[in-house]
Design a protein around this motif. Structure first.
Motif, PDB file in Angstrom:
ATOM      1  N   GLU A 130       0.827  -1.165  -0.089  1.00 36.38           N
ATOM      2  CA  GLU A 130      -0.139   0.141  -0.045  1.00 36.38           C
ATOM      3  C   GLU A 130       0.743   1.268   0.125  1.00 36.38           C
ATOM      4  O   GLU A 130       1.975   1.119   0.360  1.00 36.38           O
ATOM      5  N   TRP A 131       0.102   2.504  -0.354  1.00 37.58           N
ATOM      6  CA  TRP A 131       0.989   3.619  -0.464  1.00 37.58           C
ATOM      7  C   TRP A 131       0.989   4.245   1.321  1.00 37.58           C
ATOM      8  O   TRP A 131      -0.116   4.289   1.784  1.00 37.58           O
ATOM      9  N   THR A 132       2.072   4.356   1.890  1.00 36.09           N
ATOM     10  CA  THR A 132       2.437   4.772   3.203  1.00 36.09           C
ATOM     11  C   THR A 132       2.682   6.034   3.373  1.00 36.09           C
ATOM     12  O   THR A 132       3.345   6.690   2.520  1.00 36.09           O
TER      13      THR A 132
END
Length: 184
Positions: free
Chosen positions: A172-174
């Motif tokens: 995921e984009w963190t």
């Protein structure tokens, strides 16, 4: 001086690019890592593909990246016995009017809680400004990686912002905290 030849010493440490003859020392310390201590600690790593030939190619790749002003990778070694205890790298983000880079750092977990991280990063930042001619260095740190942002703060880096959806990891984009320091 070629930027790739940067070597620096502290009271207890030597920071320098890896050399082909570091292979056994480098491999031994990766193999001696403790199990993972938290989410951002890889702990024990499968090193079976890391042959001498593989390592030689790695050293050559580091040299090529440095010569092209893309990435500078420094091994962290204990001065007393030459033991490889970690790595620090600088990635060039932008030159020209910015002279802007990013720092990454890791100390093998069997050497934590001895002050090596602070000592190494503090010295590496001096190298970044003096030898690599950066003006601004940033650390991009996961929001829940307390040891990493504590280290950044301990060497004089300042919190600037949280970048939302900044890095794709863990599927995921963190978000990342951005810490920075400018040359004096």
């Amino acid at each position: 001086m070629n930027k790739f030849d940067c070597i620096s010493e502290t009271e207890r440490l030597v920071l320098r690019p890896l050399k082909v003859d570091d292979f056994k020392n480098w491999l031994s310390e990766f193999e001696n890592r403790l199990p993972s201590q938290h989410r951002y600690d890889q702990g024990k790593i499968d090193m079976s593909e890391c042959t001498e030939e593989w390592f030689t190619n790695l050293v050559e790749k580091h040299q090529e990246l440095a010569l092209n002003d893309m990435v500078y990778v420094f091994g962290v070694f204990r001065k007393e016995d030459g033991t490889h205890i970690g790595m620090i790298d600088f990635s060039t983000l932008e030159r020209n009017d910015f002279q802007w880079g990013r720092i990454g750092y890791t100390i093998h977990n069997q050497y934590w809680k001895k002050g090596y991280g602070k000592e190494a990063v503090k010295e590496a930042l001096i190298m970044a400004f003096k030898d690599l001619n950066f003006h601004r260095i940033e650390a991009h740190i996961n929001v829940d990686n307390t040891p990493s942002y504590n280290l950044a703060e301990s060497v004089g880096m300042e919190f600037e912002c949280t970048r939302k959806g900044f890095i794709f990891e863990f599927g995921e984009w963190t978000d990342n905290l951005v810490y920075y320091i400018n040359s004096k």
